[in-house]
Motif scaffolding. Sequence first.
Motif, short mmCIF file in Angstrom:
data_model
loop_
_atom_site.label_atom_id
_atom_site.label_comp_id
_atom_site.label_asym_id
_atom_site.label_seq_id
_atom_site.Cartn_x
_atom_site.Cartn_y
_atom_site.Cartn_z
N MET A 1 -4.30 -12.07 -41.54
CA MET A 1 -5.08 -12.25 -42.73
C MET A 1 -6.59 -12.14 -42.46
O MET A 1 -7.23 -12.20 -41.15
CB MET A 1 -5.14 -13.90 -42.96
CG MET A 1 -3.91 -14.21 -43.44
SD MET A 1 -3.89 -16.09 -44.45
CE MET A 1 -2.67 -17.00 -43.51
N GLY A 25 -4.62 -20.33 -40.88
CA GLY A 25 -3.90 -19.62 -40.35
C GLY A 25 -2.48 -20.22 -39.77
O GLY A 25 -1.59 -19.51 -39.71
N GLU A 28 0.57 -19.21 -41.96
CA GLU A 28 1.51 -17.91 -41.56
C GLU A 28 2.76 -18.47 -41.09
O GLU A 28 3.72 -17.45 -40.94
CB GLU A 28 0.76 -17.12 -40.52
CG GLU A 28 -0.48 -16.31 -41.18
CD GLU A 28 -1.01 -15.48 -40.18
OE1 GLU A 28 -0.38 -14.82 -39.38
OE2 GLU A 28 -2.43 -15.35 -40.23
N PRO A 34 4.14 -10.93 -41.20
CA PRO A 34 2.79 -11.28 -40.98
C PRO A 34 2.19 -11.02 -42.54
O PRO A 34 2.43 -10.41 -43.30
CB PRO A 34 2.03 -10.19 -40.00
CG PRO A 34 3.20 -9.77 -39.42
CD PRO A 34 4.31 -10.05 -40.21
N VAL A 35 1.14 -12.31 -42.98
CA VAL A 35 0.31 -12.07 -44.33
C VAL A 35 -0.29 -11.06 -44.11
O VAL A 35 -1.48 -11.25 -43.11
CB VAL A 35 0.19 -13.32 -44.62
CG1 VAL A 35 -0.59 -13.38 -45.96
CG2 VAL A 35 1.22 -14.44 -44.84
#
Length: 186
Positions: A1, A25, A28, A34-35
């Motif tokens: 991110m 975080g 996630e 993964p974002v």
Amino acid sequence: MQYNIRGENIEVTSAIQRYVEKKIGKLERYFHSPVTSDVHVNVSVFNEKQRIEVTIPMQELLLRAEEEHDDLYAATDLVIDKLERQVRKHKTKINRKFRQQGAPKYVLAELENEAFQRIQREEEHEENIEIVRTKRFDLKPMDSEEAVLQMDMLGHSFYVFTNAETGDTNVVYRRKDGRYGLIEPS
């Protein structure tokens, strides 16, 4: 991110930035991949109250929450709780949809624990629609292109404006495919 942390009437120190990034975080863990979205965080101080707003635009979901508290760190924790509830509610809807279509019973096994099921039962009881906030603002006459620019600048998924040509109230919005739509009265 990617984090975009801004402060209003407060200096965003490295300690505040690290704390916010660490807490956000943790979201996630709810996603398989993964974002890859930008996280917009606005920290402000008004009347000795600390306020934090977090917006996480993602492909299929827009996470947004805000909280106000005397302590900035407590406000951050409360905002993360709200965001986690939103993610769980979204995942519940997806799981329910897959179950109805005959998919495997446990699509997201890591979310199937007692706490998740308790929160799910509580949220099913909260199905009543309640308007908790009303915003009032003047509609500036503009064309649809300027409205799209304003919407993107604000980081919103829609924008209400007065069409300068017709004088009608219109809405521009971001579609799921990334393009824009315009709603006009008939």
